[in-house]
Design a protein around this motif. Structure first.
Motif, mmCIF file in Angstrom:
data_model
loop_
_atom_site.group_PDB
_atom_site.id
_atom_site.type_symbol
_atom_site.label_atom_id
_atom_site.label_comp_id
_atom_site.label_asym_id
_atom_site.label_seq_id
_atom_site.Cartn_x
_atom_site.Cartn_y
_atom_site.Cartn_z
ATOM 1 N N GLY A 1 27.571 -29.693 40.876
ATOM 2 C CA GLY A 1 27.979 -28.603 41.715
ATOM 3 C C GLY A 1 26.753 -27.633 42.274
ATOM 4 N N THR A 2 26.144 -27.391 41.136
ATOM 5 C CA THR A 2 24.756 -26.457 41.158
ATOM 6 C C THR A 2 23.998 -26.740 40.331
ATOM 7 O OG1 THR A 2 25.869 -24.825 39.857
ATOM 8 C CG2 THR A 2 26.585 -24.585 41.984
ATOM 9 N N LEU A 3 22.781 -26.132 40.327
ATOM 10 C CA LEU A 3 21.515 -26.238 39.243
ATOM 11 C C LEU A 3 22.226 -25.765 38.062
ATOM 12 C CD1 LEU A 3 18.233 -25.667 41.328
ATOM 13 C CD2 LEU A 3 19.279 -27.755 40.266
ATOM 14 N N TYR A 4 22.971 -24.461 38.273
ATOM 15 C CA TYR A 4 23.432 -23.726 37.017
ATOM 16 C C TYR A 4 24.322 -24.793 36.179
ATOM 17 C CZ TYR A 4 25.731 -20.771 34.103
ATOM 18 O OH TYR A 4 26.309 -19.998 33.062
ATOM 19 N N GLY A 5 25.308 -25.525 37.057
ATOM 20 C CA GLY A 5 26.076 -26.444 36.367
ATOM 21 C C GLY A 5 25.166 -27.446 35.569
ATOM 22 N N SER A 6 24.396 -28.065 36.273
ATOM 23 C CA SER A 6 23.756 -29.318 35.644
ATOM 24 C C SER A 6 22.948 -28.782 34.405
ATOM 25 C CB SER A 6 22.831 -29.806 36.541
ATOM 26 O OG SER A 6 21.769 -28.844 37.112
ATOM 27 N N ALA A 7 22.045 -27.597 34.594
ATOM 28 C CA ALA A 7 21.229 -26.805 33.666
ATOM 29 C C ALA A 7 22.142 -26.584 32.316
ATOM 30 C CB ALA A 7 20.560 -25.760 33.832
ATOM 31 N N PHE A 8 23.521 -26.132 32.643
ATOM 32 C CA PHE A 8 24.300 -25.849 31.551
ATOM 33 C C PHE A 8 24.956 -26.866 30.904
ATOM 34 C CE2 PHE A 8 28.626 -25.028 30.044
ATOM 35 C CZ PHE A 8 28.742 -23.808 29.377
ATOM 36 N N PHE A 9 25.547 -27.722 31.407
ATOM 37 C CA PHE A 9 26.232 -29.067 30.847
ATOM 38 C C PHE A 9 25.018 -29.785 29.940
ATOM 39 C CE2 PHE A 9 29.503 -28.318 33.673
ATOM 40 C CZ PHE A 9 30.642 -27.888 32.818
ATOM 41 N N MET A 10 23.608 -29.905 30.487
ATOM 42 C CA MET A 10 22.790 -30.832 29.948
ATOM 43 C C MET A 10 22.307 -30.155 28.523
ATOM 44 S SD MET A 10 22.322 -33.449 31.607
ATOM 45 C CE MET A 10 20.617 -34.193 30.922
ATOM 46 N N ALA A 11 22.308 -28.683 28.658
ATOM 47 C CA ALA A 11 21.750 -28.163 27.358
ATOM 48 C C ALA A 11 23.087 -27.896 26.425
ATOM 49 C CB ALA A 11 21.079 -26.486 27.914
ATOM 50 N N THR A 12 24.088 -27.494 26.778
ATOM 51 C CA THR A 12 25.312 -27.387 25.755
ATOM 52 C C THR A 12 25.806 -28.921 25.434
ATOM 53 O OG1 THR A 12 26.888 -27.075 27.462
ATOM 54 C CG2 THR A 12 25.873 -25.120 26.695
ATOM 55 N N GLY A 13 25.686 -29.751 26.354
ATOM 56 C CA GLY A 13 26.147 -31.217 26.136
ATOM 57 C C GLY A 13 25.171 -31.806 24.910
ATOM 58 N N PHE A 14 23.853 -31.771 25.408
ATOM 59 C CA PHE A 14 23.031 -32.455 24.422
ATOM 60 C C PHE A 14 23.222 -31.764 23.103
ATOM 61 C CE2 PHE A 14 20.580 -34.636 27.557
ATOM 62 C CZ PHE A 14 20.490 -35.851 27.195
ATOM 63 N N HIS A 15 23.367 -30.565 22.943
ATOM 64 C CA HIS A 15 23.882 -29.998 21.940
ATOM 65 C C HIS A 15 25.167 -30.380 20.917
ATOM 66 C CE1 HIS A 15 25.400 -26.715 18.939
ATOM 67 N NE2 HIS A 15 24.335 -26.509 18.714
ATOM 68 N N GLY A 16 25.986 -30.390 21.735
ATOM 69 C CA GLY A 16 27.212 -30.879 21.503
ATOM 70 C C GLY A 16 27.264 -32.272 20.648
ATOM 71 N N ALA A 17 26.155 -33.225 21.375
ATOM 72 C CA ALA A 17 25.921 -34.678 21.000
ATOM 73 C C ALA A 17 25.372 -34.353 19.698
ATOM 74 C CB ALA A 17 24.960 -35.421 21.838
ATOM 75 N N HIS A 18 24.320 -33.487 19.472
ATOM 76 C CA HIS A 18 23.651 -33.427 18.152
ATOM 77 C C HIS A 18 24.678 -32.761 17.089
ATOM 78 C CE1 HIS A 18 20.166 -33.736 20.593
ATOM 79 N NE2 HIS A 18 19.462 -33.800 19.533
ATOM 80 N N VAL A 19 25.539 -32.060 17.538
ATOM 81 C CA VAL A 19 26.642 -31.515 16.423
ATOM 82 C C VAL A 19 27.445 -32.779 16.245
ATOM 83 C CG1 VAL A 19 28.577 -30.279 15.831
ATOM 84 C CG2 VAL A 19 26.844 -29.147 17.309
ATOM 85 N N LEU A 20 27.760 -33.620 17.077
ATOM 86 C CA LEU A 20 28.497 -34.779 16.595
ATOM 87 C C LEU A 20 27.883 -35.840 15.637
ATOM 88 C CD1 LEU A 20 31.127 -36.517 16.972
ATOM 89 C CD2 LEU A 20 30.104 -37.419 18.844
#
Length: 290
Positions: free
Chosen positions: A214-233
């Motif tokens: 939807g926005t640059l904010y959305g892509s930046a947010f989900f990429m940063a927190t999503g990759f961190h979540g993957a690292h937690v997993l």
């Protein structure tokens, strides 16, 4: 001198199929992901089996390759010199992971600082170039984007992850002092906290008021927190393997680098989350007034 007798402290690894098999698995998985998202080679978008096949190959490689490393350790190949090399390798791996997240933080800050430049000083709402909503990028976070309240689920997740850092340290110290029960209990708690963090992250995503595209904010947010979540997993799986090895009689107070590497990785994940919480959650909510 007897044939094959070794007079050095270094371990010369036997020929291994795992680098080739792992590379094939990665290639198949990423081609499968492209196929799933866009369609490829005559296969329609949504075709999932190719990506699943690549993932299975990667998991098979992980089990086989790391199993060989464990066997080498049990056979005495991990001399003090080799152990130093393993430590350097893990340190360099974590350093590469640091730079990986630096890239996502860099993009997030670049989007925030230069958001107005993406529209330009001559922006005109009547210009058809901007009819697709690019004006949303003029502010950061974009106008109309409802960010998360950092003092609800994100704060709970921060407490959960920091608590898991203390439990993994407890497990490590217990193992160093020969307290296998304490190491087991600390590991179990850490794994449960890691799984709880992942659950809360999924719950948080389900309440997001913005999307990835939807926005640059959305892509930046989900990429940063999503990759961190993957690292937690990944870290949770890492610690689960360590728990299984511990329950099967592995690790001693003198020799437990596999667990020590997992603990290093988990602390790295903790630190990255603190930066994410401060700059991705708190800063937009408080400093920018969203």
């Amino acid at each position: 001198m007897a044939h094959g007798e070794v007079h050095h402290d270094y371990h010369l690894v036997n020929p291994s199929p795992w680098p080739l098999v792992g590379s094939i698995g990665v290639a198949v998985m990423f081609v499968g992901l492209v196929t799933y998202m866009k369609g490829l080679f005559g296969m329609e978008a949504g075709t999932w089996w190719l990506a699943a096949l690549g993932l299975v190959i990667i998991l098979y490689t992980m089990v086989g390759w790391w199993g060989d490393v464990i066997k080498e350790s049990r056979e005495g190949d991990h001399t003090p010199v080799v152990q130093i090399g393993l430590r350097y390798g893990m340190i360099l791996f974590i350093a590469s992971e640091v730079m990986f997240f630096v890239a996502w933080f860099w993009s997030f800050f670049e989007f925030a600082i230069f958001a107005d430049a993406r529209v330009g000083p001559t922006w005109d709402a009547s210009n058809p170039i901007y009819a697709d909503g690019l004006s949303r990028f003029a502010d950061w976070p974009p106008v109309g984007v409802e960010t998360f309240d950092p003092f609800h689920l994100p704060l709970i997740n921060t407490i959960v992850l920091l608590l898991s850092g203390t439990t993994v340290t407890w497990a490590h110290h217990a193992l160093q002092h020969g307290d296998r029960d304490g190491a087991r209990n600390g590991l179990i708690l850490t794994i449960l906290l890691g799984a709880f963090f992942t659950f809360l992250q999924v719950l948080e995503y389900s309440h997001a008021q913005f999307t990835y595209d939807g926005t640059l904010y959305g892509s930046a947010f989900f990429m940063a927190t999503g990759f961190h979540g993957a690292h937690v997993l990944i870290g949770t799986i890492f610690l689960t393997v360590c728990l299984i090895r511990l329950l099967l009689g592995g690790f001693t107070p003198q020799k437990h680098f596999g667990f020590e590497a997992a603990a290093w990785y988990w602390h790295f994940v903790d630190v990255v989350w603190l930066f994410l919480f401060a700059f991705v959650y708190v800063a937009p909510f408080l400093i920018l007034g969203h």
